[in-house]
Design a protein around this motif. Sequence first.
Motif, mmCIF file in Angstrom:
data_model
loop_
_atom_site.group_PDB
_atom_site.id
_atom_site.type_symbol
_atom_site.label_atom_id
_atom_site.label_comp_id
_atom_site.label_asym_id
_atom_site.label_seq_id
_atom_site.Cartn_x
_atom_site.Cartn_y
_atom_site.Cartn_z
ATOM 1 N N ARG A 1 0.893 3.996 -9.923
ATOM 2 C CA ARG A 1 -0.145 4.954 -9.534
ATOM 3 C C ARG A 1 -0.929 5.378 -10.777
ATOM 4 O O ARG A 1 -0.358 5.509 -11.854
ATOM 5 C CB ARG A 1 0.468 6.185 -8.850
ATOM 6 C CG ARG A 1 1.047 5.884 -7.477
ATOM 7 C CD ARG A 1 1.662 7.136 -6.845
ATOM 8 N NE ARG A 1 2.025 6.887 -5.466
ATOM 9 C CZ ARG A 1 3.144 6.279 -5.075
ATOM 10 N NH1 ARG A 1 4.035 5.887 -5.989
ATOM 11 N NH2 ARG A 1 3.384 6.077 -3.787
ATOM 12 N N ALA B 1 0.853 -1.189 0.000
ATOM 13 C CA ALA B 1 0.000 0.000 0.000
ATOM 14 C C ALA B 1 0.884 1.233 0.000
ATOM 15 O O ALA B 1 2.060 1.171 0.370
ATOM 16 C CB ALA B 1 -0.915 -0.001 1.220
ATOM 17 N N ASN C 1 -3.168 7.399 -4.958
ATOM 18 C CA ASN C 1 -3.614 6.520 -6.038
ATOM 19 C C ASN C 1 -2.634 5.378 -6.319
ATOM 20 O O ASN C 1 -2.489 4.926 -7.453
ATOM 21 C CB ASN C 1 -3.862 7.317 -7.327
ATOM 22 C CG ASN C 1 -4.856 8.443 -7.116
ATOM 23 O OD1 ASN C 1 -5.799 8.315 -6.327
ATOM 24 N ND2 ASN C 1 -4.632 9.568 -7.788
ATOM 25 N N MET D 1 -1.295 1.535 -6.388
ATOM 26 C CA MET D 1 -1.967 0.265 -6.647
ATOM 27 C C MET D 1 -0.946 -0.784 -7.098
ATOM 28 O O MET D 1 0.161 -0.454 -7.549
ATOM 29 C CB MET D 1 -3.021 0.439 -7.739
ATOM 30 C CG MET D 1 -2.452 0.897 -9.076
ATOM 31 S SD MET D 1 -3.718 1.237 -10.321
ATOM 32 C CE MET D 1 -4.459 -0.388 -10.502
#
Length: 540
Positions: free
Chosen positions: A538, A484, A492, A494
Amino acid sequence: MRSSAILLASAMLSVTAAPALAQEGEVPHIETRQGRHALIVDGAPFLMLAGQVNNSSNYPKPLQTAWPVLDRIGANTVEVPVAWQQLEPREGQFDFSFVQALLDQARSHDKRVVLLWFGAWKNTGLAYTPDWVKVDNRRFPRMKKPDGSDHDVLTPHSAETLRADKRAFLALMTYVRDHDPQNTIVMVQPENEVGSYRNPRDYGAAAQKLFAGAVPQALTRRLGGRSGTWSQVFGNKADRAFNTWFTARYIEELAAAGKAIKPLPMYVNAALADPFKEPDPQSVASGGPQGDVLDIWKAAAPSLDFAAPDIYDRKSRNVLKHLDLYTRPDNALMVPEIGNAREYARYFWPALGRGAIGFSPFGMDGSDYFNFPLGAKSFDEATLDAYAAKYRVLSEAMRPWAKIAFEHPTWGAAKPDDGAAQEMTMGSWQITASFGQWQFGQREWFPDADLPAWASEPVGGIAVAQLSADTFLLTGDHARVSFAPAAGSPPNGMVLRIEEGHFAKDDWVTDRVWNGDQTDYGINLTARPVWLKVTMGRYR
């Protein structure tokens, strides 16, 4: 023993006069770069996936029982003692038959060797010295207690003990130089768990005179403290500091002279105490290289490459603290001994994550000896599998991982005793390892579902290397891993891609891409570790 024992005169001639023979390859050595360390074997970083045999398996026949166990767990290295009593049973006559048998057997089983010299000290005692040393207390004096009685540990202040011990050790190193040009032996441990229990230093007349004198300047400079006597400089820690310095100086004599014959890496191992408490000088192996006196060892024994912890503490908090104490910019981490019970295997992962160059459970042979409660009660399949699964996945990428760990940040975690999740921030990403979950879903979704069997077992851990800002290499077992954005990093974040794969030499080869159930609930590592490459990103 062979009737053709080598005479002292010829052995010492080869030690002092013979030129070093040409080696077939580069001699193994430790390299350090930007605070990270690597064991270089055959010109490249090497990770020792090792096992140490039991103390009395240092003879050809019992040694044969080790190879099936080492093969079963996938070890590439074996740690084996050579005792002064077997090398020089009569003064001046050396018998190298076991050394040659060890070399022959190791080569036939494709194993590297860490040679353990059991000389004046073995677990602080003198049990592995020759009989002619044990019985001659005037020539080879024991330490004195405060009341003047003998303590059954040889004093480090005896020039005669050092001379005899060093002579035998150099004869051994000369044999290794002349009979191991292919570098089957990659490392040497001079002595074993040095120090003294229940008598923190020698109280004999010669030692008392030294204790009343000044602390050597080399030590005060290293510690950045004031000059003075041992009591003035170290206060209530003076006895242990004194014995540590002179024990380390003794080992330095062996290491420096041994490396002049063949410059293999050399290290010392420590019998440990509670890492969160100030050691009691009466109950710790006073003089040994415990974590709180490493700076004394660094000053006294610069020829040693590192000091290492022998871990037989089942408390996860203590184990991890010991690993931290020996992970230093000036000290490569190696675990030369750890209990061989199943629960110890999980500490392989945090050792790797701290850049360890080797890991070795103790007692890995078939001689039917088990040191419970320090280690396992027996070798059942679950115990052997706990080590074999980890060694198997690392053996598939041993060279690449060793190189990556030398060049990139790494982190590792093991399931702690309380089962709590473990977290680390690497760059702009937070990595979390949690334990005791099924592969599917979240626990709160199925509150009445059974927990997996391993939820209450001391298993599980991960090792991670950061290959670039957004790319990570991952392996482990019995863990759920999530990535994370770290606090304060751009929004944002991921997971872009999770690849399972393998290495072809140093090149990554993707076998499949994980997705769907395999990634929706974190990255779930089972009892069969695999290699994963995780790419983060991101969206804008």
